[in-house]
Design a protein around this motif. Structure first.
Motif, PDB file in Angstrom:
ATOM      1  N   THR A 205     -11.310   8.352  -9.558  1.00 40.62           N
ATOM      2  CA  THR A 205     -10.841   8.290  -8.172  1.00 40.62           C
ATOM      3  C   THR A 205     -11.295   6.976  -7.574  1.00 40.62           C
ATOM      4  O   THR A 205     -12.480   6.644  -7.604  1.00 40.62           O
ATOM      5  CB  THR A 205     -11.390   9.461  -7.344  1.00 40.62           C
ATOM      6  N   ALA A 206     -10.336   6.237  -7.033  1.00 30.70           N
ATOM      7  CA  ALA A 206     -10.620   4.941  -6.430  1.00 30.70           C
ATOM      8  C   ALA A 206     -10.446   5.030  -4.920  1.00 30.70           C
ATOM      9  O   ALA A 206      -9.647   5.819  -4.413  1.00 30.70           O
ATOM     10  CB  ALA A 206      -9.689   3.869  -6.992  1.00 30.70           C
ATOM     11  N   THR A 207     -11.179   4.197  -4.213  1.00 28.95           N
ATOM     12  CA  THR A 207     -11.009   4.062  -2.768  1.00 28.95           C
ATOM     13  C   THR A 207     -10.671   2.610  -2.452  1.00 28.95           C
ATOM     14  O   THR A 207     -11.045   1.693  -3.190  1.00 28.95           O
ATOM     15  CB  THR A 207     -12.280   4.461  -2.010  1.00 28.95           C
ATOM     16  N   GLY A 208      -9.968   2.403  -1.370  1.00 27.84           N
ATOM     17  CA  GLY A 208      -9.592   1.044  -0.988  1.00 27.84           C
ATOM     18  C   GLY A 208      -8.830   1.058   0.316  1.00 27.84           C
ATOM     19  O   GLY A 208      -9.014   1.950   1.153  1.00 27.84           O
ATOM     20  N   TRP A 209      -7.971   0.068   0.508  1.00 25.54           N
ATOM     21  CA  TRP A 209      -7.212  -0.041   1.746  1.00 25.54           C
ATOM     22  C   TRP A 209      -5.798  -0.519   1.475  1.00 25.54           C
ATOM     23  O   TRP A 209      -5.502  -1.118   0.440  1.00 25.54           O
ATOM     24  CB  TRP A 209      -7.907  -0.957   2.747  1.00 25.54           C
ATOM     25  N   LEU A 210      -4.945  -0.220   2.425  1.00 22.81           N
ATOM     26  CA  LEU A 210      -3.540  -0.634   2.394  1.00 22.81           C
ATOM     27  C   LEU A 210      -3.291  -1.481   3.640  1.00 22.81           C
ATOM     28  O   LEU A 210      -3.688  -1.102   4.740  1.00 22.81           O
ATOM     29  CB  LEU A 210      -2.619   0.583   2.385  1.00 22.81           C
ATOM     30  N   ALA A 211      -2.669  -2.643   3.466  1.00 23.85           N
ATOM     31  CA  ALA A 211      -2.440  -3.549   4.598  1.00 23.85           C
ATOM     32  C   ALA A 211      -1.562  -2.890   5.650  1.00 23.85           C
ATOM     33  O   ALA A 211      -0.717  -2.039   5.350  1.00 23.85           O
ATOM     34  CB  ALA A 211      -1.802  -4.844   4.120  1.00 23.85           C
ATOM     35  N   GLY A 212      -1.770  -3.307   6.894  1.00 19.38           N
ATOM     36  CA  GLY A 212      -1.004  -2.763   8.010  1.00 19.38           C
ATOM     37  C   GLY A 212       0.280  -3.519   8.257  1.00 19.38           C
ATOM     38  O   GLY A 212       0.733  -4.319   7.432  1.00 19.38           O
ATOM     39  N   PRO A 213       0.905  -3.315   9.426  1.00 19.58           N
ATOM     40  CA  PRO A 213       2.210  -3.915   9.730  1.00 19.58           C
ATOM     41  C   PRO A 213       2.217  -5.439   9.693  1.00 19.58           C
ATOM     42  O   PRO A 213       3.252  -6.047   9.450  1.00 19.58           O
ATOM     43  CB  PRO A 213       2.517  -3.404  11.142  1.00 19.58           C
ATOM     44  N   HIS A 214       1.078  -6.069   9.947  1.00 23.80           N
ATOM     45  CA  HIS A 214       1.044  -7.527   9.994  1.00 23.80           C
ATOM     46  C   HIS A 214       0.800  -8.152   8.623  1.00 23.80           C
ATOM     47  O   HIS A 214       0.715  -9.369   8.502  1.00 23.80           O
ATOM     48  CB  HIS A 214      -0.035  -7.992  10.967  1.00 23.80           C
ATOM     49  N   GLY A 215       0.644  -7.314   7.599  1.00 23.38           N
ATOM     50  CA  GLY A 215       0.551  -7.834   6.243  1.00 23.38           C
ATOM     51  C   GLY A 215      -0.778  -8.451   5.878  1.00 23.38           C
ATOM     52  O   GLY A 215      -0.874  -9.165   4.898  1.00 23.38           O
ATOM     53  N   HIS A 216      -1.820  -8.192   6.653  1.00 19.07           N
ATOM     54  CA  HIS A 216      -3.123  -8.732   6.299  1.00 19.07           C
ATOM     55  C   HIS A 216      -4.187  -7.698   6.620  1.00 19.07           C
ATOM     56  O   HIS A 216      -3.932  -6.686   7.251  1.00 19.07           O
ATOM     57  CB  HIS A 216      -3.410 -10.017   7.068  1.00 19.07           C
ATOM     58  N   HIS A 217      -5.400  -7.965   6.171  1.00 18.65           N
ATOM     59  CA  HIS A 217      -6.482  -7.020   6.376  1.00 18.65           C
ATOM     60  C   HIS A 217      -7.744  -7.770   6.747  1.00 18.65           C
ATOM     61  O   HIS A 217      -8.069  -8.787   6.144  1.00 18.65           O
ATOM     62  CB  HIS A 217      -6.720  -6.210   5.096  1.00 18.65           C
ATOM     63  N   ASN A 218      -8.446  -7.275   7.744  1.00 14.36           N
ATOM     64  CA  ASN A 218      -9.705  -7.873   8.174  1.00 14.36           C
ATOM     65  C   ASN A 218     -10.780  -6.809   8.028  1.00 14.36           C
ATOM     66  O   ASN A 218     -11.292  -6.265   8.998  1.00 14.36           O
ATOM     67  CB  ASN A 218      -9.603  -8.359   9.625  1.00 14.36           C
ATOM     68  N   HIS A 227      -4.893   0.810   6.669  1.00 14.69           N
ATOM     69  CA  HIS A 227      -4.960   2.215   6.295  1.00 14.69           C
ATOM     70  C   HIS A 227      -5.947   2.415   5.144  1.00 14.69           C
ATOM     71  O   HIS A 227      -6.126   1.540   4.310  1.00 14.69           O
ATOM     72  CB  HIS A 227      -3.576   2.713   5.875  1.00 14.69           C
ATOM     73  N   ARG A 228      -6.548   3.561   5.159  1.00 20.49           N
ATOM     74  CA  ARG A 228      -7.463   3.943   4.089  1.00 20.49           C
ATOM     75  C   ARG A 228      -6.656   4.506   2.929  1.00 20.49           C
ATOM     76  O   ARG A 228      -5.684   5.242   3.129  1.00 20.49           O
ATOM     77  CB  ARG A 228      -8.464   4.977   4.599  1.00 20.49           C
ATOM     78  N   LEU A 229      -7.092   4.189   1.724  1.00 17.81           N
ATOM     79  CA  LEU A 229      -6.357   4.585   0.525  1.00 17.81           C
ATOM     80  C   LEU A 229      -7.316   5.258  -0.458  1.00 17.81           C
ATOM     81  O   LEU A 229      -8.408   4.748  -0.727  1.00 17.81           O
ATOM     82  CB  LEU A 229      -5.711   3.348  -0.106  1.00 17.81           C
ATOM     83  N   ILE A 230      -6.906   6.392  -1.005  1.00 18.06           N
ATOM     84  CA  ILE A 230      -7.647   7.089  -2.060  1.00 18.06           C
ATOM     85  C   ILE A 230      -6.652   7.408  -3.172  1.00 18.06           C
ATOM     86  O   ILE A 230      -5.623   8.035  -2.927  1.00 18.06           O
ATOM     87  CB  ILE A 230      -8.308   8.372  -1.550  1.00 18.06           C
ATOM     88  N   LEU A 231      -6.953   6.977  -4.379  1.00 21.52           N
ATOM     89  CA  LEU A 231      -6.060   7.200  -5.530  1.00 21.52           C
ATOM     90  C   LEU A 231      -6.838   7.871  -6.650  1.00 21.52           C
ATOM     91  O   LEU A 231      -7.816   7.317  -7.156  1.00 21.52           O
ATOM     92  CB  LEU A 231      -5.472   5.881  -6.028  1.00 21.52           C
ATOM     93  N   SER A 232      -6.407   9.067  -7.016  1.00 20.78           N
ATOM     94  CA  SER A 232      -6.987   9.801  -8.150  1.00 20.78           C
ATOM     95  C   SER A 232      -5.972   9.814  -9.282  1.00 20.78           C
ATOM     96  O   SER A 232      -4.790  10.132  -9.060  1.00 20.78           O
ATOM     97  CB  SER A 232      -7.339  11.238  -7.744  1.00 20.78           C
ATOM     98  N   VAL A 233      -6.423   9.475 -10.488  1.00 19.14           N
ATOM     99  CA  VAL A 233      -5.507   9.407 -11.634  1.00 19.14           C
ATOM    100  C   VAL A 233      -6.098  10.158 -12.825  1.00 19.14           C
ATOM    101  O   VAL A 233      -7.318  10.293 -12.962  1.00 19.14           O
ATOM    102  CB  VAL A 233      -5.203   7.949 -12.045  1.00 19.14           C
ATOM    103  N   GLN A 234      -5.193  10.628 -13.667  1.00 19.10           N
ATOM    104  CA  GLN A 234      -5.530  11.217 -14.961  1.00 19.10           C
ATOM    105  C   GLN A 234      -4.819  10.402 -16.034  1.00 19.10           C
ATOM    106  O   GLN A 234      -3.611  10.184 -15.950  1.00 19.10           O
ATOM    107  CB  GLN A 234      -5.057  12.674 -15.029  1.00 19.10           C
ATOM    108  N   VAL A 235      -5.585   9.927 -17.007  1.00 23.68           N
ATOM    109  CA  VAL A 235      -5.030   9.074 -18.063  1.00 23.68           C
ATOM    110  C   VAL A 235      -5.083   9.826 -19.380  1.00 23.68           C
ATOM    111  O   VAL A 235      -6.107  10.412 -19.750  1.00 23.68           O
ATOM    112  CB  VAL A 235      -5.822   7.754 -18.171  1.00 23.68           C
TER     113      VAL A 235
END
Length: 265
Positions: A205-218, A227-235
């Motif tokens: 499970t990874a955590t990270g962020w997704l850029a907003g409407p202006h296309g950048h992140h501070n 936006h906050r992002l959580i991605l869980s994967v099974q390989v």
């Protein structure tokens, strides 16, 4: 000859409307000694009592409206904030590619770990539900996950391996072509960054962020528009690859499924 009369207030240059009216509506004396009311002068003094009352009410209302009118700053603050983002994206089918490949922690003559690996994960089938930046998604809306990353050694290990790696997205990971590192939701593509600080190779499970409407992140200063992002994967290894994996040959890719949650901070 008609002589114009001037009041003391007129001579001093300080007049009020009431003074002007009080003076000029008084009878005027003509040279024959008779007094006659001066008429035909289209001044404010000619207003009837009812009209003067209505005019006063109108002026007072206009003044009150000006005083109570909100400033542009206040009106902008009263605008409703964008709707919350809450998306669940289900990747029912996807592919993971690893270069040059992962082996078990203990190297064998047939499988030697590299000091660093690169990984590419992309969806083949993905659907999303929820609301993205105020736009409600129809159930089963198509989405796409596409990211490239580095696999580095986890703490306590000399190399990344089939047991655990420290994985993080990077635009410098180019083993599989130009990185995309984006999620496409509701037809809108946004840049992403994520990290698996310590993760088993088969489930993570990874955590990270997704850029907003202006296309950048501070990220270090504020999360406005991001936006906050959580991605869980099974390989899972490809069914066409016979075992044993990671011992007699490096693990270079397989099938992947996962669930991504995108929310506001």
């Amino acid at each position: 000859m008609l002589l114009a009369r001037r009041s003391p207030a007129e001579r001093s240059g300080k007049l009020t409307l009431a003074q002007v009216c009080a003076y000029h509506v008084a009878p005027a004396t003509i040279n024959d000694g008779r007094e006659r009311e001066m008429t035909g002068r289209p001044t404010t003094c000619a207003l009837t009592s009812r009209r003067r009352t209505l005019l006063g009410v109108a002026l007072a209302t206009a003044a009150l409206a000006v005083v109570n009118a909100p400033s542009s700053e206040a009106s902008s603050k009263s605008q409703p904030s964008p709707a919350d983002t809450k998306v669940v994206a289900v990747m029912s089918a996807g592919v993971v590619e690893v270069s040059p490949g992962l082996c078990n922690p203990g190297n064998t003559p047939w499988c030697i770990n590299a000091l660093q690996d690169q990984v590419h994960i992309y969806s083949l089938a993905c659907s999303g539900t929820g609301s993205f930046e105020g736009h409600k998604l129809a159930p089963g809306s198509p989405c796409r996950i596409d990211l490239t990353a580095f696999m580095d050694p986890s703490t306590g290990f000399a190399t990344p391996n089939c047991v655990t790696t420290h994985t993080h997205t990077s635009d410098r990971a180019t083993a599989f072509g130009k990185p995309v590192n984006a999620v496409t939701i509701g037809g809108v593509s946004r840049h992403l960054e994520l990290s698996y600080p310590y993760a088993a190779a088969s489930s993570r499970t990874a955590t990270g962020w997704l850029a907003g409407p202006h296309g950048h992140h501070n990220h270090h200063h504020n999360h406005n528009g991001d936006h906050r992002l959580i991605l869980s994967v099974q390989v899972r290894p490809r069914q066409s690859d016979p075992p044993p994996w990671c011992t007699t040959r490096p693990f270079t890719g397989g099938d992947v499924t996962g669930v991504m949650h995108i929310t506001d901070y």
